[in-house]
Design an enzyme around this catalytic site. Structure first.
Site, mmCIF file in Angstrom:
data_model
loop_
_atom_site.group_PDB
_atom_site.id
_atom_site.type_symbol
_atom_site.label_atom_id
_atom_site.label_comp_id
_atom_site.label_asym_id
_atom_site.label_seq_id
_atom_site.Cartn_x
_atom_site.Cartn_y
_atom_site.Cartn_z
ATOM 1 N N ARG A 195 -68.339 16.252 -120.878
ATOM 2 C CA ARG A 195 -67.100 17.037 -120.900
ATOM 3 C C ARG A 195 -66.334 16.880 -122.212
ATOM 4 O O ARG A 195 -65.478 17.684 -122.522
ATOM 5 C CB ARG A 195 -66.217 16.671 -119.717
ATOM 6 N N HIS A 196 -66.602 15.815 -122.952
ATOM 7 C CA HIS A 196 -65.947 15.712 -124.271
ATOM 8 C C HIS A 196 -66.954 15.325 -125.357
ATOM 9 O O HIS A 196 -67.446 16.178 -126.083
ATOM 10 C CB HIS A 196 -64.708 14.807 -124.242
ATOM 11 N N GLY B 47 -57.153 4.644 -125.642
ATOM 12 C CA GLY B 47 -57.455 6.010 -126.038
ATOM 13 C C GLY B 47 -56.311 6.978 -125.833
ATOM 14 O O GLY B 47 -55.664 7.422 -126.776
ATOM 15 N N HIS B 48 -56.016 7.266 -124.563
ATOM 16 C CA HIS B 48 -55.110 8.371 -124.238
ATOM 17 C C HIS B 48 -53.756 8.271 -124.950
ATOM 18 O O HIS B 48 -53.276 9.255 -125.522
ATOM 19 C CB HIS B 48 -54.911 8.414 -122.716
ATOM 20 N N HIS C 161 -57.467 0.333 -120.398
ATOM 21 C CA HIS C 161 -57.211 1.456 -119.487
ATOM 22 C C HIS C 161 -55.716 1.566 -119.196
ATOM 23 O O HIS C 161 -55.117 0.649 -118.662
ATOM 24 C CB HIS C 161 -57.974 1.378 -118.175
ATOM 25 N N GLY C 162 -55.175 2.701 -119.609
ATOM 26 C CA GLY C 162 -53.763 2.982 -119.340
ATOM 27 C C GLY C 162 -52.795 2.203 -120.217
ATOM 28 O O GLY C 162 -51.590 2.207 -119.957
ATOM 29 N N ASN D 164 -60.418 4.615 -128.559
ATOM 30 C CA ASN D 164 -61.259 5.580 -127.846
ATOM 31 C C ASN D 164 -60.868 6.997 -128.295
ATOM 32 O O ASN D 164 -59.717 7.411 -128.138
ATOM 33 C CB ASN D 164 -61.046 5.406 -126.331
ATOM 34 N N THR E 292 -60.595 10.464 -115.201
ATOM 35 C CA THR E 292 -60.940 9.381 -116.110
ATOM 36 C C THR E 292 -61.565 8.276 -115.266
ATOM 37 O O THR E 292 -61.610 8.395 -114.037
ATOM 38 C CB THR E 292 -59.690 8.871 -116.861
ATOM 39 N N THR E 293 -62.081 7.212 -115.913
ATOM 40 C CA THR E 293 -62.712 6.131 -115.158
ATOM 41 C C THR E 293 -61.682 5.541 -114.195
ATOM 42 O O THR E 293 -60.655 5.043 -114.618
ATOM 43 C CB THR E 293 -63.213 5.044 -116.125
ATOM 44 N N GLU F 274 -69.155 3.589 -124.135
ATOM 45 C CA GLU F 274 -68.916 3.470 -122.695
ATOM 46 C C GLU F 274 -69.960 4.322 -122.002
ATOM 47 O O GLU F 274 -70.162 5.488 -122.372
ATOM 48 C CB GLU F 274 -67.544 4.027 -122.335
ATOM 49 N N ARG G 286 -70.316 11.030 -121.250
ATOM 50 C CA ARG G 286 -70.363 11.245 -119.800
ATOM 51 C C ARG G 286 -71.554 12.110 -119.435
ATOM 52 O O ARG G 286 -72.031 12.908 -120.240
ATOM 53 C CB ARG G 286 -69.069 11.902 -119.314
ATOM 54 N N GLU H 215 -64.863 -6.254 -119.627
ATOM 55 C CA GLU H 215 -63.624 -5.579 -120.006
ATOM 56 C C GLU H 215 -62.784 -5.511 -118.746
ATOM 57 O O GLU H 215 -63.190 -4.886 -117.750
ATOM 58 C CB GLU H 215 -63.886 -4.179 -120.564
ATOM 59 N N HIS I 32 -67.114 7.643 -124.771
ATOM 60 C CA HIS I 32 -67.790 7.648 -123.471
ATOM 61 C C HIS I 32 -68.658 8.899 -123.412
ATOM 62 O O HIS I 32 -68.139 10.012 -123.389
ATOM 63 C CB HIS I 32 -66.724 7.664 -122.365
ATOM 64 N N ASP J 203 -62.363 9.908 -127.312
ATOM 65 C CA ASP J 203 -62.864 10.964 -126.418
ATOM 66 C C ASP J 203 -61.978 12.211 -126.424
ATOM 67 O O ASP J 203 -62.468 13.339 -126.392
ATOM 68 C CB ASP J 203 -62.907 10.470 -124.961
ATOM 69 N N HIS J 204 -60.648 11.984 -126.425
ATOM 70 C CA HIS J 204 -59.757 13.135 -126.231
ATOM 71 C C HIS J 204 -59.643 14.038 -127.451
ATOM 72 O O HIS J 204 -59.142 15.157 -127.339
ATOM 73 C CB HIS J 204 -58.393 12.670 -125.729
ATOM 74 N N ARG K 157 -61.533 24.773 -126.538
ATOM 75 C CA ARG K 157 -61.704 26.074 -127.175
ATOM 76 C C ARG K 157 -63.166 26.366 -127.524
ATOM 77 O O ARG K 157 -63.468 27.418 -128.049
ATOM 78 C CB ARG K 157 -60.884 26.106 -128.479
HETATM 79 N N1 PXP Z 1 -61.756 1.167 -121.350
HETATM 80 C C1 PXP Z 1 -62.582 1.850 -120.531
HETATM 81 C C2 PXP Z 1 -63.755 1.145 -119.953
HETATM 82 C C3 PXP Z 1 -62.359 3.214 -120.239
HETATM 83 O O1 PXP Z 1 -63.193 3.877 -119.411
HETATM 84 C C4 PXP Z 1 -61.273 3.866 -120.861
HETATM 85 C C5 PXP Z 1 -61.062 5.329 -120.625
HETATM 86 O O2 PXP Z 1 -62.102 6.047 -121.222
HETATM 87 C C6 PXP Z 1 -60.446 3.119 -121.724
HETATM 88 C C7 PXP Z 1 -60.693 1.769 -121.928
HETATM 89 C C8 PXP Z 1 -59.286 3.732 -122.411
HETATM 90 O O3 PXP Z 1 -58.328 4.106 -121.464
HETATM 91 P P1 PXP Z 1 -57.077 4.966 -121.913
HETATM 92 O O4 PXP Z 1 -57.606 6.287 -122.385
HETATM 93 O O5 PXP Z 1 -56.264 5.058 -120.664
HETATM 94 O O6 PXP Z 1 -56.405 4.204 -123.018
#
Ligand code: PXP
Length: 237
Positions: free
Chosen positions: A49-50, A213-214, A191-192, A7, A100-101, A70, A45, A151, A43, A9-10, A18
Site C-alpha cells: 500500500r505504500h 514515522g507518522h 509506535h505512536g 520510518n 497500521t501495525t 519491517e 506490506r 522492539e 515496511h 512509509d508515509h 495520486r
Molecule cells: N515500529 C514499528 C514496528 C511499526 O510497525 C511502526 C509503524 O510502521 C513504527 C515503529 C512507527 O510508528 P509511527 O508511525 O506511529 O511512528
C-alpha cells in the site's frame, strides 16, 4: 541518548494517493540521513500500500546509515528480505485491513514459524528484531527464538487516556527494557511516539533506538509548507 530510526512509509503513502512519482521515498531517506537519522525504516506490506519492492531495492543501494525492514513472517516477504539484505529486519504482525501495525507479534503463538524465519535471516547476516508488547512471557520467548533485538510496542503508552495510565505504561516499558537487557536482548521501541510523548521514553536507560514515522512525516508538512508555497509564488511571478 537513543538513536533515531525514521520510518518513511508515509512519504510513499502520499505518492500512492495520486499514483504519481512524487514524493519520492528515496529522496526522503536522503534528507532524513542529512538531518541526522541513524537508520531508515520501511515496511514492505503484503498489499504494497505504500513502499514497493523497487523502493526497497533502491533504498538498499542508497541508504548510507542502516536500512531496517519491517516485515511479516510471510513466505514471499521473507524471500525478498533474504535477497535484498537489509541491515536489520523487524518482524511485525500484519493484517490487511489494519491502518497500521496494531499490536505486537505473538511470539508464543507463532513460535515455530518465527524461529525458522529468525534463523534464515540471521544466517544471511541480517540482525533480527521482533516487535512485541512489553510482556514478560513474550520477551522471554523472543530470546528463546534467538532474536538479537526486541522492539517494544509503545502504542498503549502513546494512547494513554490519563496521567495515571500514562505512568503505568511508562513503568511497564521501563521494566520490560530491564528484563530484556538482563537476558541478553537489545532493545528498541516505537509506535505512536510524537513530539509530546517521546521524552520520557527517550529517558529509559538501555533503549538503543526509537523508530518513529507518522509524527515526523506529519510535522514535515507544516515545517515545509510555507517554503513550498513561497517557491511556487516565485515561479508563477
Ligand atoms: N515500529 C514499528 C514496528 C511499526 O510497525 C511502526 C509503524 O510502521 C513504527 C515503529 C512507527 O510508528 P509511527 O508511525 O506511529 O511512528
Amino acid at each position: 541518548m537513543p538513536k533515531l530510526g525514521v520510518n518513511i512509509d508515509h512519504v510513499a503513502t502520499l505518492r500512492q494517493a495520486r499514483g504519481e512519482k512524487e514524493p519520492d521515498p528515496i529522496f526522503a531517506a536522503y534528507i532524513c540521513e542529512l538531518a541526522g537519522a541513524d537508520s531508515i525504516v520501511v515496511h514492505l506490506r503484503e498489499d504494497r500500500r505504500h513502499i514497493n519492492e523497487r523502493d526497497l531495492r533502491l533504498l538498499r543501494e542508497k541508504v548510507k546509515t542502516r536500512l531496517n525492514l519491517e516485515m511479516s513472517v510471510e513466505g514471499e516477504i521473507v524471500d525478498i528480505a533474504l535477497d535484498v539484505l537489509p541491515n536489520q529486519s523487524t518482524l511485525v504482525p500484519e493484517k490487511r485491513q489494519e491502518l497500521t501495525t496494531e499490536g505486537g507479534l505473538d511470539v508464543i503463538l507463532n513460535a515455530d514459524l518465527i524461529k525458522d524465519v529468525v534463523s534464515r535471516l540471521k544466517n544471511k547476516g541480517i540482525a533480527v528484531s521482533i516487535f512485541i508488547d512489553p510482556d514478560k512471557e513474550q520477551i522471554e520467548k523472543a530470546k528463546e527464538l534467538n532474536a538479537d533485538f526486541i522492539e517494544l510496542h509503545t502504542g498503549s503508552y502513546s494512547h494513554s487516556k490519563n496521567e495515571e495510565e500514562f505512568k503505568e505504561r511508562l513503568n511497564e516499558l521501563a521494566e520490560a527494557t530491564q528484563l530484556a537487557l538482563k537476558i541478553g536482548l537489545r532493545v528498541n521501541a516505537g509506535h505512536g511516539l510524537n513530539y509530546q510523548n517521546v521524552c520520557p521514553i527517550a529517558q529509559i536507560k538501555g533503549i538503543e533506538e526509537l523508530n518513529i514515522g507518522h509524527s515526523i512525516i506529519s510535522r514535515s508538512v507544516f515545517v515545509g509548507l510555507k517554503q513550498a508555497v513561497v517557491e511556487m509564488k516565485e515561479l508563477i511571478g
